[in-house]
Design a protein around this motif. Structure first.
Motif, PDB file in Angstrom:
ATOM      1  N   THR A 168     -47.806  -2.729 -66.058  1.00 56.33           N
ATOM      2  CA  THR A 168     -46.800  -3.665 -66.563  1.00 56.33           C
ATOM      3  C   THR A 168     -45.903  -2.997 -67.616  1.00 56.33           C
ATOM      4  O   THR A 168     -45.111  -3.672 -68.271  1.00 56.33           O
ATOM      5  N   GLY A 169     -46.057  -1.684 -67.803  1.00 56.67           N
ATOM      6  CA  GLY A 169     -45.169  -0.938 -68.695  1.00 56.67           C
ATOM      7  C   GLY A 169     -45.574  -0.912 -70.146  1.00 56.67           C
ATOM      8  O   GLY A 169     -44.736  -0.673 -71.021  1.00 56.67           O
ATOM      9  N   LYS A 170     -46.853  -1.101 -70.431  1.00 55.36           N
ATOM     10  CA  LYS A 170     -47.305  -1.146 -71.828  1.00 55.36           C
ATOM     11  C   LYS A 170     -47.012   0.150 -72.568  1.00 55.36           C
ATOM     12  O   LYS A 170     -46.456   0.142 -73.663  1.00 55.36           O
ATOM     13  N   ASP A 269     -44.970  -9.686 -63.773  1.00 62.61           N
ATOM     14  CA  ASP A 269     -43.885 -10.044 -62.864  1.00 62.61           C
ATOM     15  C   ASP A 269     -42.953  -8.866 -62.569  1.00 62.61           C
ATOM     16  O   ASP A 269     -41.766  -9.044 -62.327  1.00 62.61           O
ATOM     17  N   VAL A 270     -43.500  -7.663 -62.593  1.00 62.37           N
ATOM     18  CA  VAL A 270     -42.728  -6.474 -62.228  1.00 62.37           C
ATOM     19  C   VAL A 270     -43.401  -5.811 -61.027  1.00 62.37           C
ATOM     20  O   VAL A 270     -44.572  -6.069 -60.736  1.00 62.37           O
ATOM     21  N   ALA A 271     -42.644  -4.952 -60.378  1.00 56.63           N
ATOM     22  CA  ALA A 271     -43.182  -4.268 -59.194  1.00 56.63           C
ATOM     23  C   ALA A 271     -44.408  -3.446 -59.566  1.00 56.63           C
ATOM     24  O   ALA A 271     -44.416  -2.738 -60.579  1.00 56.63           O
ATOM     25  N   GLU A 304     -45.138 -14.041 -74.795  1.00 56.55           N
ATOM     26  CA  GLU A 304     -45.017 -13.600 -73.401  1.00 56.55           C
ATOM     27  C   GLU A 304     -43.753 -12.759 -73.223  1.00 56.55           C
ATOM     28  O   GLU A 304     -42.660 -13.155 -73.641  1.00 56.55           O
ATOM     29  N   ILE A 305     -43.910 -11.596 -72.605  1.00 50.80           N
ATOM     30  CA  ILE A 305     -42.788 -10.701 -72.329  1.00 50.80           C
ATOM     31  C   ILE A 305     -42.586 -10.634 -70.823  1.00 50.80           C
ATOM     32  O   ILE A 305     -43.455 -10.148 -70.089  1.00 50.80           O
ATOM     33  N   ARG A 306     -41.429 -11.110 -70.355  1.00 51.38           N
ATOM     34  CA  ARG A 306     -41.160 -11.183 -68.920  1.00 51.38           C
ATOM     35  C   ARG A 306     -39.888 -10.407 -68.571  1.00 51.38           C
ATOM     36  O   ARG A 306     -39.165  -9.946 -69.446  1.00 51.38           O
ATOM     37  N   MET A 311     -34.970  -6.371 -70.317  1.00 53.75           N
ATOM     38  CA  MET A 311     -35.298  -7.688 -70.869  1.00 53.75           C
ATOM     39  C   MET A 311     -36.584  -7.626 -71.683  1.00 53.75           C
ATOM     40  O   MET A 311     -36.692  -8.264 -72.740  1.00 53.75           O
ATOM     41  N   ARG A 312     -37.532  -6.835 -71.220  1.00 52.69           N
ATOM     42  CA  ARG A 312     -38.795  -6.703 -71.946  1.00 52.69           C
ATOM     43  C   ARG A 312     -38.581  -6.046 -73.307  1.00 52.69           C
ATOM     44  O   ARG A 312     -39.112  -6.493 -74.323  1.00 52.69           O
TER      45      ARG A 312
END
Length: 333
Positions: A168-170, A269-271, A304-306, A311-312
């Motif tokens: 999720t890109g943490k 909610d990411v690829a 929440e980060i969406r 945007m994140r």
């Protein structure tokens, strides 16, 4: 034998106070440090006492005493006033009947010492050696962070954790934020200790929790009060339950070290990207549920980060800016 004392609120204790105490130690055989605490101040005398003891470790030559007082009975002022000094000198004479030396950086020190009929030494009254005051630190913790000793930084650090399930890109977001704010980054310990999410032992998770906490401890002593943490102990606890169906027991010290002011939780909610070391996507999504449950059980609120990567980042910066704006000034009363 020369017995001397210094006094102050030490709210917060800073490197100017430390320099005063070290100067005083060189002028006497025994030194007493009096921590003056009113009933309206938010930080306890015990906390302030520990700051001093941890910073100036001279157990055979120094004592640190706490003096609790009520502001309706004693003036809560450090101004140079004969009337204020007269009230305090009477109290100090009872506390230090056989002391012969008072050391301060304030003009009132001469008046108090004269009323007590003891000697006074001034240390850096112009604050040239350490150009800071407690009020300056209280007004802006960011600009004055490096005037705090390491023992004090732990109580004022602003910790932000980047959490979420796999892919999720943490790590990417954590690195971007640390660069954006020019602050300390605590890297995910599990990346080095557990290279493959599908192959690790329960003991590996204990090592991750301990290693990550040490990383946080080191980061607190950095050049900024803001610390970005790539995951935390709750993620490790979640993995323990998810993979081994077993609770991970860690010490209160580890829990306290991982305590954060803001938890940015990255939505899945990411690829999904499988690099060969991650769980399968459906398992990754199950892990997301596990992470959220553990955070909820421990009373951790999340932001929440969406959305897409930009945007994140924008949402994370907004949340951190809001937090830092609130935490810039210290709540000392």
């Amino acid at each position: 034998m020369i017995k001397a004392f210094v006094l102050g609120k030490f709210l917060p204790f800073h490197k100017g106070h430390e320099a005063l105490i070290r100067f005083a130690l060189a002028q006497c055989d025994f030194l007493s440090v009096l921590v003056c605490c009113s009933e309206k101040e938010a930080i306890t005398g015990c906390v302030r006492k520990n700051w001093i003891i941890q910073t100036v470790n001279e157990p055979d030559k120094i004592e640190v005493l706490i003096f609790n007082y009520n502001e309706t009975e004693l003036p809560n002022k450090s101004e140079t006033s004969f009337e204020v000094s007269k009230v305090w000198s009477s109290v100090l004479k009872e506390l230090y009947p056989d002391f012969s030396l008072l050391i301060t950086s304030e003009p009132y020190g001469y008046i108090v010492a004269d009323l007590m009929k003891i000697n006074h030494l001034a240390f850096d009254p112009g604050r040239e050696a350490v150009p800071v005051s407690g009020s300056q630190i209280g007004e802006d913790i960011f600009s004055n962070w490096n005037f705090l000793p390491d023992s004090v930084k732990h109580d004022f650090a602003i910790k932000v954790v980047i959490a979420g399930t796999e892919s999720t890109g943490k790590t990417t977001l954590a690195n971007m934020l640390a660069s954006h704010y020019n602050c300390s980054l605590v890297k995910e310990a599990g990346r080095d200790l557990i290279p493959d999410s599908k192959e690790f032992s329960f003991q590996d998770l204990l090592l991750v929790a301990e290693t990550h906490s040490r990383g946080i401890n080191e980061a607190v002593n950095g050049n900024s009060p803001l610390i970005i943490m790539d995951t935390d102990v709750y993620t490790t606890i979640s993995y323990s339950r998810f993979v081994f169906n077993k609770d991970l027991t860690v010490s209160d010290l580890i829990y306290n070290m991982n305590k954060s002011e803001l938890c940015l939780y990255l939505n899945n909610d990411v690829a999904y990207f499988q690099d060969g070391t991650r769980l399968e996507e459906f398992r990754r999504n199950q892990l997301d549920y596990s992470h959220r449950q553990v955070l909820k059980e421990h009373g951790i609120e999340i932001a929440e980060i969406r959305g897409d990567w930009q945007m994140r980042f924008d949402k994370a910066v907004f949340e951190i800016d809001q937090l830092c704006s609130k935490r810039k000034r210290l709540q000392l009363r």
